[in-house]
Each structure stands twice: as structure tokens, then as C-alpha cells.
Design an enzyme around this catalytic site. Structure first.
Site: not given
Ligand code: 5GP
Length: 182
Positions: A44-45, A100-101, A104, A132, A153-154, A160, A166
């Protein structure tokens, strides 16, 4: 002043608007003005980011959504991804832009590249608002990144914490978390 619950505002609404405009210009330069790009927003992000990004783009486009769930260490194996909602449209032969939002560990983007790349799009690029780099566990190709941030964590601007925050027009860091995140 930040509202209750938010310790620090990392990026204001104005800063985000300016950066999103710049990203849209970069994306326009890389795409043809006579061929609609298939934008794939990751739910959703990314819903706020994609709404602003597509309105700043000049390239013609169509929009579709994909939803995935990722599980962190402690529940199942880290990096395990589940497809909750697939695209409604075919992407074969189309230029595709994943939106993508935040990237990470990179597992989500890595997974999306694998499944969408296997459908033979003409091109496959990725735009993320936040990244990140210090958290990266797998290679995740990013073509357009809004802001690089540290391991914090933002929330806000679509992001969210337990489905809250959100709607904030800016991106901030929470005061304290009531549950561990990872
Ligand atoms: P990844 O698969 O790259 O580890 O994570 C991606 C997803 O983790 C993002 O689309 C998001 O939903 C969640 N996520 C990672 N870091 C953050 C953060 O700092 N804040 C929030 N709200 N979601 C995060």
C-alpha cells in the site's frame, strides 16, 4: 512543529514535492513521448507517491497495482515474499516502471524484478521515494531514488506504522515504537 508521535520531520511536504518533480523529469527523459509506460505501484505504501509522481510526469502512461506481503525475521525466513494481488494487465513488450515507497533490505524489489522481468517487458525500471542503502541484503536495481536515508523507521506520505500515519503530508521519524519492527 511535529505533531504528537513524530520526533523528527525528515522531509517536509515542499521538499517532497520538489524532489518528486525532479524524479518525474528524469523518468520523462528516459521514456518515449509516444509510447505509454505501464506504471506498477506497489501497495500500500506507494499510493501517495505514485499519485503525485504520475501527475508530474509528461510521458503517457497506464496505471496498475500489485500487492505483496513481506515477512521479517521472527515470523518466517527473512525476505520471504507473498504475492497478494497480481497485475490486472499484461506487460509483455511494454515499458514498465515499478513505483515503490521505500527500499530497505531490497527483498521486495528483487522479487518484483524477478516476477515482472519474467513477463518480458520491453524495459523494466524502478522509482522509489526512499532508500536505505545500509540495510541492503540483496541487490535491488533502482533507477530513480528520491532520498537516501539512514537506518531509521519512517512514516508519512503513504508509509505507515501499524496502518497509521499514512496521511501525513511529510515524512517523519516516530517518537517511540510500541512493538519491535524486525
Ligand atoms: P524490503 O523488502 O526492501 O526490506 O522492504 C520494503 C518494504 O518494507 C517497504 O515497501 C515498506 O513497506 C517496508 N519498510 C521498510 N522500511 C520502512 C520504514 O522505514 N517505514 C515504513 N513505514 N515501512 C518500511
Amino acid at each position: 512543529m511535529a505533531p504528537p508521535g513524530i520526533r523528527t520531520i525528515l522531509f517536509t511536504a515542499n521538499q517532497i514535492r520538489d524532489r518528486v518533480g525532479e524524479l518525474a523529469c528524469e523518468i520523462d527523459k528516459d521514456h518515449r513521448p509516444d509510447e505509454p509506460v505501464q506504471v506498477v505501484a506497489v501497495l500500500k505504501g506507494s499510493f501517495v507517491f505514485v499519485a503525485d509522481l504520475i501527475r508530474a510526469m509528461r510521458t503517457p502512461l497506464t496505471l496498475d497495482f500489485i500487492a505483496i506481503a513481506s515477512y521479517s525475521a521472527g515470523t518466517t525466513s527473512p525476505g520471504e515474499i507473498q504475492l497478494l494481488k497480481d497485475l490486472d494487465s499484461k506487460i509483455e513488450g511494454r515499458p514498465v516502471l515499478i513505483v515503490e515507497d521505500i527500499v530497505d533490505t531490497g527483498h521486495t524489489l528483487h522479487y518484483l524484478h524477478n516476477i515482472l522481468g519474467a513477463r518480458a517487458p520491453k524495459s523494466l525500471r524502478t522509482a522509489c521515494l526512499l532508500t536505505k542503502p545500509s540495510r541492503r541484503a540483496v541487490t535491488a536495481p533502482i533507477d530513480y531514488a528520491g532520498f537516501e536515508i539512514e537506518d531509521r523507521f519512517v512514516v508519512g506520505y503513504g508509509l505507515d506504522y501499524r496502518e497509521q500515519f499514512r496521511q501525513l503530508p511529510y515524512i517523519g521519524i516516530l517518537d517511540e515504537l510500541t512493538e519491535p519492527l524486525r
